[in-house]
Write a protein that holds these residues in place. Structure first.
Motif, PDB file in Angstrom:
ATOM      1  N   UNK A  48      -4.926  -2.210   3.437  1.00 32.47           N
ATOM      2  CA  UNK A  48      -5.854  -1.275   4.072  1.00 32.47           C
ATOM      3  C   UNK A  48      -5.166  -0.539   5.208  1.00 32.47           C
ATOM      4  N   UNK A  49      -4.520  -1.295   6.102  1.00 35.97           N
ATOM      5  CA  UNK A  49      -3.771  -0.649   7.176  1.00 35.97           C
ATOM      6  C   UNK A  49      -2.667  -1.579   7.651  1.00 35.97           C
ATOM      7  N   UNK A  50      -1.642  -0.998   8.228  1.00 37.75           N
ATOM      8  CA  UNK A  50      -0.546  -1.750   8.823  1.00 37.75           C
ATOM      9  C   UNK A  50       0.018  -0.910   9.960  1.00 37.75           C
ATOM     10  N   UNK A  51      -0.092  -1.414  11.174  1.00 40.19           N
ATOM     11  CA  UNK A  51       0.380  -0.697  12.350  1.00 40.19           C
ATOM     12  C   UNK A  51       1.634  -1.375  12.884  1.00 40.19           C
ATOM     13  N   UNK A  52       2.706  -0.611  12.994  1.00 42.83           N
ATOM     14  CA  UNK A  52       3.988  -1.139  13.467  1.00 42.83           C
ATOM     15  C   UNK A  52       4.377  -0.428  14.757  1.00 42.83           C
ATOM     16  N   UNK A  53       4.639  -1.222  15.797  1.00 47.20           N
ATOM     17  CA  UNK A  53       5.089  -0.691  17.076  1.00 47.20           C
ATOM     18  C   UNK A  53       6.609  -0.736  17.119  1.00 47.20           C
ATOM     19  N   UNK A  54       7.222   0.385  17.443  1.00 51.71           N
ATOM     20  CA  UNK A  54       8.674   0.458  17.508  1.00 51.71           C
ATOM     21  C   UNK A  54       9.128   0.710  18.945  1.00 51.71           C
ATOM     22  N   UNK A  55      10.129  -0.039  19.377  1.00 51.48           N
ATOM     23  CA  UNK A  55      10.738   0.183  20.681  1.00 51.48           C
ATOM     24  C   UNK A  55      12.204  -0.188  20.598  1.00 51.48           C
ATOM     25  N   UNK A  56      13.038   0.800  20.866  1.00 50.64           N
ATOM     26  CA  UNK A  56      14.479   0.619  20.774  1.00 50.64           C
ATOM     27  C   UNK A  56      14.842   0.087  19.387  1.00 50.64           C
ATOM     28  N   UNK A  57      15.354  -1.136  19.298  1.00 49.35           N
ATOM     29  CA  UNK A  57      15.789  -1.661  18.005  1.00 49.35           C
ATOM     30  C   UNK A  57      14.841  -2.730  17.455  1.00 49.35           C
ATOM     31  N   UNK A  58      13.611  -2.733  17.938  1.00 48.49           N
ATOM     32  CA  UNK A  58      12.639  -3.756  17.525  1.00 48.49           C
ATOM     33  C   UNK A  58      11.430  -3.091  16.886  1.00 48.49           C
ATOM     34  N   UNK A  59      10.989  -3.649  15.765  1.00 50.89           N
ATOM     35  CA  UNK A  59       9.728  -3.244  15.120  1.00 50.89           C
ATOM     36  C   UNK A  59       8.799  -4.448  15.146  1.00 50.89           C
ATOM     37  N   UNK A  60       7.540  -4.225  15.538  1.00 43.44           N
ATOM     38  CA  UNK A  60       6.595  -5.329  15.691  1.00 43.44           C
ATOM     39  C   UNK A  60       5.265  -4.949  15.061  1.00 43.44           C
ATOM     40  N   UNK A  61       4.736  -5.820  14.221  1.00 46.59           N
ATOM     41  CA  UNK A  61       3.445  -5.568  13.568  1.00 46.59           C
ATOM     42  C   UNK A  61       2.328  -5.868  14.551  1.00 46.59           C
ATOM     43  N   UNK A  62       1.562  -4.847  14.905  1.00 49.67           N
ATOM     44  CA  UNK A  62       0.485  -5.024  15.881  1.00 49.67           C
ATOM     45  C   UNK A  62      -0.894  -5.008  15.222  1.00 49.67           C
ATOM     46  N   UNK A  63      -0.945  -4.698  13.947  1.00 44.92           N
ATOM     47  CA  UNK A  63      -2.222  -4.697  13.253  1.00 44.92           C
ATOM     48  C   UNK A  63      -2.021  -4.651  11.755  1.00 44.92           C
ATOM     49  N   UNK A  64      -2.792  -5.463  11.032  1.00 45.81           N
ATOM     50  CA  UNK A  64      -2.682  -5.493   9.571  1.00 45.81           C
ATOM     51  C   UNK A  64      -4.015  -5.924   8.996  1.00 45.81           C
ATOM     52  N   UNK A  65      -4.423  -5.282   7.914  1.00 45.78           N
ATOM     53  CA  UNK A  65      -5.705  -5.627   7.294  1.00 45.78           C
ATOM     54  C   UNK A  65      -5.622  -5.391   5.796  1.00 45.78           C
ATOM     55  N   UNK A  66      -6.131  -6.345   5.043  1.00 45.54           N
ATOM     56  CA  UNK A  66      -6.210  -6.237   3.587  1.00 45.54           C
ATOM     57  C   UNK A  66      -7.633  -5.923   3.180  1.00 45.54           C
ATOM     58  N   UNK A  67      -7.790  -5.037   2.217  1.00 43.45           N
ATOM     59  CA  UNK A  67      -9.112  -4.627   1.758  1.00 43.45           C
ATOM     60  C   UNK A  67      -9.388  -5.198   0.379  1.00 43.45           C
ATOM     61  N   UNK A  68     -10.625  -5.598   0.160  1.00 45.50           N
ATOM     62  CA  UNK A  68     -11.061  -6.125  -1.135  1.00 45.50           C
ATOM     63  C   UNK A  68     -12.056  -5.147  -1.734  1.00 45.50           C
ATOM     64  N   UNK A  69     -11.866  -4.803  -3.001  1.00 44.96           N
ATOM     65  CA  UNK A  69     -12.774  -3.846  -3.644  1.00 44.96           C
ATOM     66  C   UNK A  69     -12.794  -4.061  -5.153  1.00 44.96           C
ATOM     67  N   UNK A  70     -13.814  -3.560  -5.783  1.00 42.88           N
ATOM     68  CA  UNK A  70     -13.870  -3.580  -7.233  1.00 42.88           C
ATOM     69  C   UNK A  70     -12.864  -2.591  -7.794  1.00 42.88           C
ATOM     70  N   UNK A  71     -12.384  -2.869  -8.991  1.00 43.33           N
ATOM     71  CA  UNK A  71     -11.373  -2.024  -9.611  1.00 43.33           C
ATOM     72  C   UNK A  71     -11.822  -0.576  -9.710  1.00 43.33           C
ATOM     73  N   UNK A  72     -13.062  -0.363 -10.113  1.00 43.17           N
ATOM     74  CA  UNK A  72     -13.544   1.007 -10.289  1.00 43.17           C
ATOM     75  C   UNK A  72     -13.514   1.780  -8.970  1.00 43.17           C
TER      76      UNK A  72
END
Length: 365
Positions: A183-207
Protein backbone atom coordinates in the motif's frame (compact mmCIF):
# COMPACT_ATOMS: atom_id res chain seq x y z
CA UNK A 1 10.98 -3.07 24.15
CA UNK A 2 14.68 -3.14 23.32
CA UNK A 3 15.78 -1.50 20.11
CA UNK A 4 19.22 -1.91 18.58
CA UNK A 5 19.81 1.13 16.35
CA UNK A 6 22.70 -0.54 14.55
CA UNK A 7 23.68 -4.19 14.68
CA UNK A 8 27.29 -4.77 13.72
CA UNK A 9 26.42 -7.13 10.91
CA UNK A 10 27.77 -6.45 7.47
CA UNK A 11 28.24 -8.51 4.39
CA UNK A 12 30.96 -8.27 1.81
CA UNK A 13 29.51 -9.31 -1.50
CA UNK A 14 31.52 -10.45 -4.50
CA UNK A 15 29.24 -11.35 -7.36
CA UNK A 16 31.99 -12.84 -9.47
CA UNK A 17 31.91 -16.05 -7.43
CA UNK A 18 29.69 -16.07 -4.33
CA UNK A 19 28.41 -14.21 -1.30
CA UNK A 20 30.89 -14.05 1.55
CA UNK A 21 28.62 -13.92 4.57
CA UNK A 22 27.92 -15.66 7.88
CA UNK A 23 26.93 -19.32 7.67
CA UNK A 24 23.65 -19.77 5.82
CA UNK A 25 20.69 -19.82 8.19
CA UNK A 26 17.40 -21.51 7.42
CA UNK A 27 14.59 -21.16 9.95
CA UNK A 28 12.05 -23.95 10.28
CA UNK A 29 8.61 -23.05 9.00
CA UNK A 30 5.70 -24.11 11.20
CA UNK A 31 2.26 -24.18 9.62
CA UNK A 32 -1.09 -25.03 11.23
CA UNK A 33 -2.38 -28.52 10.51
CA UNK A 34 -5.06 -28.94 7.81
CA UNK A 35 -8.45 -28.22 9.36
CA UNK A 36 -7.00 -26.18 12.23
CA UNK A 37 -8.77 -22.92 12.99
CA UNK A 38 -6.50 -19.87 13.22
CA UNK A 39 -7.20 -17.17 15.80
CA UNK A 40 -6.45 -13.47 15.54
CA UNK A 41 -3.32 -12.45 17.44
CA UNK A 42 -2.25 -9.41 19.52
CA UNK A 43 -0.08 -6.73 17.96
CA UNK A 44 3.52 -7.87 17.63
CA UNK A 45 6.54 -6.24 16.02
CA UNK A 46 9.13 -8.78 14.89
CA UNK A 47 12.83 -8.21 14.28
CA UNK A 48 13.02 -5.98 11.20
CA UNK A 49 15.72 -4.55 8.98
CA UNK A 50 14.63 -0.93 9.01
CA UNK A 51 17.66 0.74 7.56
CA UNK A 52 20.63 0.37 5.28
CA UNK A 53 23.93 2.23 5.25
CA UNK A 54 26.04 2.15 2.12
CA UNK A 55 29.76 2.89 1.79
CA UNK A 56 30.60 4.69 -1.48
CA UNK A 57 34.27 3.93 -1.00
CA UNK A 58 33.46 0.22 -0.58
CA UNK A 59 30.56 -0.53 -2.97
CA UNK A 60 30.21 -4.16 -1.87
CA UNK A 61 29.76 -3.32 1.81
CA UNK A 62 26.47 -2.74 3.64
CA UNK A 63 25.56 -1.98 7.25
CA UNK A 64 22.06 -3.08 8.20
CA UNK A 65 20.08 -1.21 10.85
CA UNK A 66 18.08 -3.83 12.75
CA UNK A 67 15.14 -3.13 15.08
CA UNK A 68 14.56 -5.91 17.61
CA UNK A 69 10.89 -4.97 18.02
CA UNK A 70 9.02 -6.98 20.65
CA UNK A 71 11.41 -9.93 20.46
CA UNK A 72 13.27 -9.06 23.64
CA UNK A 73 16.51 -10.08 21.96
CA UNK A 74 19.76 -8.28 22.80
CA UNK A 75 22.64 -7.37 20.54
CA UNK A 76 24.84 -10.32 21.46
CA UNK A 77 22.11 -12.98 21.33
CA UNK A 78 22.77 -15.76 18.84
CA UNK A 79 19.09 -15.83 17.89
CA UNK A 80 19.23 -12.15 16.91
CA UNK A 81 22.20 -12.83 14.65
CA UNK A 82 20.32 -15.75 13.07
CA UNK A 83 17.20 -13.65 12.58
CA UNK A 84 19.28 -10.85 11.07
CA UNK A 85 20.94 -13.27 8.65
CA UNK A 86 17.51 -14.44 7.50
CA UNK A 87 16.43 -10.84 6.86
CA UNK A 88 19.65 -10.15 4.95
CA UNK A 89 18.85 -13.12 2.72
CA UNK A 90 15.39 -11.64 2.16
CA UNK A 91 17.07 -8.37 1.11
CA UNK A 92 19.46 -10.13 -1.27
CA UNK A 93 16.61 -12.16 -2.76
CA UNK A 94 14.59 -8.99 -3.36
CA UNK A 95 17.66 -7.37 -4.87
CA UNK A 96 18.30 -10.06 -7.47
CA UNK A 97 14.81 -11.40 -8.20
CA UNK A 98 12.85 -9.05 -10.51
CA UNK A 99 9.84 -7.52 -8.80
CA UNK A 100 7.51 -9.05 -11.40
CA UNK A 101 8.48 -12.46 -9.97
CA UNK A 102 7.85 -11.62 -6.29
CA UNK A 103 4.52 -13.43 -5.99
CA UNK A 104 3.08 -16.73 -4.83
CA UNK A 105 -0.23 -18.40 -5.61
CA UNK A 106 -1.43 -21.48 -3.76
CA UNK A 107 -4.36 -22.82 -5.73
CA UNK A 108 -5.61 -26.36 -6.45
CA UNK A 109 -6.45 -25.22 -9.98
CA UNK A 110 -3.11 -23.58 -10.82
CA UNK A 111 -0.49 -25.95 -9.46
CA UNK A 112 1.87 -25.03 -12.31
CA UNK A 113 1.63 -21.36 -11.38
CA UNK A 114 2.29 -21.35 -7.67
CA UNK A 115 5.66 -19.54 -7.63
CA UNK A 116 8.21 -18.16 -10.10
CA UNK A 117 11.14 -20.53 -10.67
CA UNK A 118 13.80 -18.11 -9.45
CA UNK A 119 11.93 -17.14 -6.28
CA UNK A 120 11.05 -20.78 -5.66
CA UNK A 121 14.71 -21.63 -5.11
CA UNK A 122 15.01 -19.27 -2.12
CA UNK A 123 14.03 -19.37 1.53
CA UNK A 124 12.02 -16.20 0.97
CA UNK A 125 9.92 -17.97 -1.66
CA UNK A 126 9.23 -20.83 0.74
CA UNK A 127 8.26 -18.38 3.49
CA UNK A 128 5.92 -16.47 1.16
CA UNK A 129 4.14 -19.73 0.34
CA UNK A 130 3.80 -20.39 4.06
CA UNK A 131 2.23 -16.98 4.63
CA UNK A 132 -0.19 -17.63 1.76
CA UNK A 133 -1.22 -20.88 3.46
CA UNK A 134 -1.87 -19.00 6.72
CA UNK A 135 -3.87 -16.34 4.86
CA UNK A 136 -6.23 -18.97 3.48
CA UNK A 137 -6.69 -20.73 6.80
CA UNK A 138 -7.28 -17.46 8.65
CA UNK A 139 -9.87 -16.20 6.17
CA UNK A 140 -11.77 -19.46 6.40
CA UNK A 141 -11.61 -19.32 10.21
CA UNK A 142 -12.97 -15.78 10.40
CA UNK A 143 -16.32 -16.73 8.84
CA UNK A 144 -17.04 -19.47 11.38
CA UNK A 145 -20.70 -18.74 12.32
CA UNK A 146 -20.26 -19.68 15.98
CA UNK A 147 -17.85 -16.80 16.61
CA UNK A 148 -18.68 -13.10 16.78
CA UNK A 149 -17.13 -11.97 13.49
CA UNK A 150 -18.47 -14.96 11.56
CA UNK A 151 -21.92 -14.48 13.08
CA UNK A 152 -21.86 -10.80 12.07
CA UNK A 153 -20.88 -11.81 8.54
CA UNK A 154 -23.65 -14.39 8.12
CA UNK A 155 -26.31 -12.24 9.79
CA UNK A 156 -25.59 -9.51 7.25
CA UNK A 157 -25.53 -11.98 4.35
CA UNK A 158 -28.94 -13.40 5.29
CA UNK A 159 -30.41 -9.95 5.95
CA UNK A 160 -29.23 -8.77 2.54
CA UNK A 161 -30.53 -11.81 0.67
CA UNK A 162 -33.87 -11.41 2.46
CA UNK A 163 -33.99 -7.78 1.36
CA UNK A 164 -33.00 -8.50 -2.23
CA UNK A 165 -34.82 -11.75 -2.92
CA UNK A 166 -37.53 -11.93 -0.29
CA UNK A 167 -35.95 -15.03 1.25
CA UNK A 168 -32.68 -16.04 2.91
CA UNK A 169 -33.12 -19.71 2.02
CA UNK A 170 -30.90 -19.66 -1.05
CA UNK A 171 -27.35 -20.94 -1.52
CA UNK A 172 -24.69 -18.31 -0.95
CA UNK A 173 -21.41 -18.92 -2.71
CA UNK A 174 -18.44 -16.69 -1.98
CA UNK A 175 -15.63 -17.47 -4.37
CA UNK A 176 -13.00 -14.80 -3.99
CA UNK A 177 -9.25 -14.45 -4.21
CA UNK A 178 -7.88 -12.22 -1.50
CA UNK A 179 -4.67 -10.36 -2.33
CA UNK A 180 -2.09 -8.75 -0.08
CA UNK A 181 -0.33 -5.92 -1.90
CA UNK A 182 1.99 -3.08 -0.99
CA UNK A 183 0.00 0.00 0.00
CA UNK A 184 2.75 2.43 0.93
CA UNK A 185 6.42 2.51 1.85
CA UNK A 186 8.13 5.67 3.07
CA UNK A 187 11.93 5.77 3.07
CA UNK A 188 13.91 8.56 4.73
CA UNK A 189 17.29 9.26 3.16
CA UNK A 190 20.16 11.13 4.78
CA UNK A 191 23.69 11.08 3.46
CA UNK A 192 24.49 7.38 2.96
CA UNK A 193 21.64 5.95 5.05
CA UNK A 194 18.14 4.89 3.99
CA UNK A 195 15.60 4.22 6.74
CA UNK A 196 12.05 2.87 6.46
CA UNK A 197 9.79 5.24 8.39
CA UNK A 198 6.45 3.87 7.26
CA UNK A 199 5.10 0.72 5.61
CA UNK A 200 1.62 -0.67 5.13
CA UNK A 201 0.20 -3.71 3.35
CA UNK A 202 -3.28 -3.60 1.86
CA UNK A 203 -5.73 -6.50 1.65
CA UNK A 204 -8.36 -6.55 -1.09
CA UNK A 205 -10.43 -8.84 -3.25
CA UNK A 206 -8.92 -9.76 -6.60
CA UNK A 207 -11.58 -7.93 -8.58
CA UNK A 208 -10.85 -4.72 -6.67
CA UNK A 209 -7.10 -5.01 -7.18
CA UNK A 210 -7.48 -5.62 -10.90
CA UNK A 211 -9.81 -2.63 -11.22
CA UNK A 212 -7.36 -0.44 -9.31
CA UNK A 213 -4.34 -1.55 -11.33
CA UNK A 214 -6.21 -0.98 -14.60
CA UNK A 215 -7.75 2.31 -13.39
CA UNK A 216 -11.24 1.09 -14.17
CA UNK A 217 -14.42 0.69 -12.21
CA UNK A 218 -15.03 -2.73 -10.75
CA UNK A 219 -18.10 -4.39 -12.15
CA UNK A 220 -17.34 -8.06 -11.67
CA UNK A 221 -19.08 -9.28 -8.56
CA UNK A 222 -20.86 -5.98 -7.96
CA UNK A 223 -24.08 -7.85 -7.35
CA UNK A 224 -22.46 -10.50 -5.17
CA UNK A 225 -23.96 -10.20 -1.71
CA UNK A 226 -21.18 -12.11 -0.02
CA UNK A 227 -18.41 -10.15 -1.77
CA UNK A 228 -19.82 -6.85 -0.55
CA UNK A 229 -20.04 -8.07 3.02
CA UNK A 230 -16.59 -9.66 2.89
CA UNK A 231 -15.26 -6.20 1.99
CA UNK A 232 -17.17 -4.66 4.88
CA UNK A 233 -16.60 -7.22 7.65
CA UNK A 234 -13.76 -9.61 6.85
CA UNK A 235 -11.20 -7.69 4.76
CA UNK A 236 -10.54 -4.92 7.37
CA UNK A 237 -9.92 -7.56 10.04
CA UNK A 238 -7.46 -9.45 7.83
CA UNK A 239 -5.68 -6.20 6.96
CA UNK A 240 -5.20 -5.37 10.64
CA UNK A 241 -3.81 -8.86 11.30
CA UNK A 242 -1.49 -8.66 8.28
CA UNK A 243 0.00 -5.34 9.42
CA UNK A 244 0.09 -5.91 13.18
CA UNK A 245 -0.58 -9.52 14.19
CA UNK A 246 1.96 -12.24 14.90
CA UNK A 247 0.45 -14.53 12.24
CA UNK A 248 2.08 -12.44 9.50
CA UNK A 249 5.38 -11.49 11.18
CA UNK A 250 7.34 -13.23 8.43
CA UNK A 251 5.49 -11.31 5.73
CA UNK A 252 6.30 -7.98 7.36
CA UNK A 253 9.94 -9.02 7.72
CA UNK A 254 10.04 -9.77 4.00
CA UNK A 255 8.23 -6.54 3.15
CA UNK A 256 10.75 -4.33 4.94
CA UNK A 257 13.63 -6.13 3.22
CA UNK A 258 11.81 -5.73 -0.13
CA UNK A 259 11.40 -1.99 0.49
CA UNK A 260 15.11 -1.46 1.09
CA UNK A 261 16.08 -3.62 -1.88
CA UNK A 262 13.66 -1.72 -4.11
CA UNK A 263 15.05 1.58 -2.80
CA UNK A 264 18.59 0.43 -3.57
CA UNK A 265 17.74 -0.64 -7.12
CA UNK A 266 15.92 2.65 -7.74
CA UNK A 267 18.24 5.12 -6.01
CA UNK A 268 21.47 3.40 -7.01
CA UNK A 269 20.57 2.03 -10.41
CA UNK A 270 24.04 2.84 -11.74
CA UNK A 271 25.87 1.19 -8.85
CA UNK A 272 28.04 -1.80 -9.70
CA UNK A 273 25.94 -4.15 -7.54
CA UNK A 274 22.73 -3.11 -9.29
CA UNK A 275 24.38 -3.49 -12.69
CA UNK A 276 25.76 -6.97 -11.99
CA UNK A 277 23.28 -8.43 -9.50
CA UNK A 278 20.05 -6.40 -9.59
CA UNK A 279 17.11 -8.23 -11.19
CA UNK A 280 19.49 -10.89 -12.54
CA UNK A 281 17.92 -13.84 -10.65
CA UNK A 282 21.31 -14.90 -9.25
CA UNK A 283 19.78 -16.96 -6.46
CA UNK A 284 22.49 -19.64 -6.24
CA UNK A 285 24.95 -17.45 -4.40
CA UNK A 286 24.04 -18.07 -0.77
CA UNK A 287 20.31 -17.30 -0.73
CA UNK A 288 18.96 -20.55 -2.19
CA UNK A 289 17.21 -22.88 0.25
CA UNK A 290 18.65 -26.23 1.25
CA UNK A 291 15.37 -28.16 1.29
CA UNK A 292 14.36 -28.43 -2.36
CA UNK A 293 11.16 -30.28 -1.43
CA UNK A 294 9.86 -27.58 0.92
CA UNK A 295 7.65 -25.81 -1.63
CA UNK A 296 6.02 -29.06 -2.75
CA UNK A 297 5.45 -30.05 0.88
CA UNK A 298 3.66 -26.75 1.55
CA UNK A 299 1.52 -27.22 -1.56
CA UNK A 300 0.57 -30.78 -0.56
CA UNK A 301 -0.35 -29.60 2.94
CA UNK A 302 -2.46 -26.86 1.40
CA UNK A 303 -4.29 -29.42 -0.78
CA UNK A 304 -5.10 -31.45 2.34
CA UNK A 305 -6.37 -28.32 4.08
CA UNK A 306 -8.39 -27.35 1.01
CA UNK A 307 -10.13 -30.73 0.88
CA UNK A 308 -10.69 -31.01 4.61
CA UNK A 309 -11.87 -27.47 5.28
CA UNK A 310 -11.67 -25.54 8.54
CA UNK A 311 -15.23 -26.34 9.63
CA UNK A 312 -18.01 -28.51 8.27
CA UNK A 313 -21.32 -28.82 10.11
CA UNK A 314 -25.09 -28.52 9.84
CA UNK A 315 -27.05 -25.98 11.86
CA UNK A 316 -30.76 -25.34 12.31
CA UNK A 317 -31.74 -21.67 12.15
CA UNK A 318 -35.05 -20.02 12.92
CA UNK A 319 -37.32 -19.39 9.96
CA UNK A 320 -38.11 -15.70 9.42
CA UNK A 321 -41.16 -16.58 7.31
CA UNK A 322 -44.14 -16.16 9.63
CA UNK A 323 -46.17 -18.71 7.66
CA UNK A 324 -43.75 -21.54 8.44
CA UNK A 325 -42.03 -20.43 11.64
CA UNK A 326 -42.42 -23.93 13.05
CA UNK A 327 -40.15 -25.29 10.32
CA UNK A 328 -36.48 -24.45 11.01
CA UNK A 329 -34.04 -23.81 8.20
CA UNK A 330 -31.32 -26.42 7.91
CA UNK A 331 -28.04 -24.97 6.65
CA UNK A 332 -24.71 -26.62 6.02
CA UNK A 333 -21.59 -24.56 6.63
CA UNK A 334 -18.31 -25.57 5.04
CA UNK A 335 -15.27 -23.35 4.87
CA UNK A 336 -11.69 -23.59 3.71
CA UNK A 337 -12.12 -26.06 0.89
CA UNK A 338 -14.48 -27.79 -1.46
CA UNK A 339 -17.47 -29.99 -0.73
CA UNK A 340 -19.17 -31.28 -3.87
CA UNK A 341 -21.76 -33.19 -1.85
CA UNK A 342 -23.56 -29.97 -0.99
CA UNK A 343 -23.90 -28.65 -4.52
CA UNK A 344 -27.53 -28.35 -5.51
CA UNK A 345 -28.70 -28.52 -1.89
CA UNK A 346 -30.18 -25.70 0.14
CA UNK A 347 -26.77 -25.05 1.66
CA UNK A 348 -24.16 -22.38 2.14
CA UNK A 349 -20.89 -22.92 0.32
CA UNK A 350 -17.70 -21.05 1.16
CA UNK A 351 -14.92 -21.55 -1.36
CA UNK A 352 -11.93 -19.33 -0.69
CA UNK A 353 -9.02 -18.97 -3.08
CA UNK A 354 -6.45 -16.54 -1.80
CA UNK A 355 -3.22 -15.12 -3.09
CA UNK A 356 -0.26 -13.29 -1.61
CA UNK A 357 1.13 -10.87 -4.16
CA UNK A 358 3.69 -8.45 -2.71
CA UNK A 359 4.05 -5.80 -5.41
CA UNK A 360 6.90 -3.38 -5.92
CA UNK A 361 7.56 -1.89 -2.52
CA UNK A 362 7.96 1.63 -3.79
CA UNK A 363 5.57 1.69 -6.74
CA UNK A 364 2.07 3.03 -6.54
CA UNK A 365 -0.72 0.45 -6.59
Amino acid sequence: MFKAPLINIFILVTFLISIVAPKAYTEELYLPEPGAMIELTPAFEPVLIKGLKIHPEEPFKFDFIVDTGHSGLKTNDLQLKEQSMKLIKYFLTSLTVPEKDLWVNLSPYEKDRRIADNLGQTQMGRDMLGEDYILKQLTASLIYPQKSLGKEFWDKVYAKTQQMYGTNQIPVNTFNKVWIVADKADVFEKENVAYVVGAHLKVMLEEDYQSLSKHTTSTKGTNSVASKIIREVIIPTIETEVNKGKNFSLLRQMFYSMILASWYKTALKDAVITQIYGNQSKVKVGINQDNHKANEEIFQQYLKAYKKGVFNYIQEDKNSDSAVQDRPIVRKYFSGGEDFAMLGDNATSILNRLKVVPQSALSST
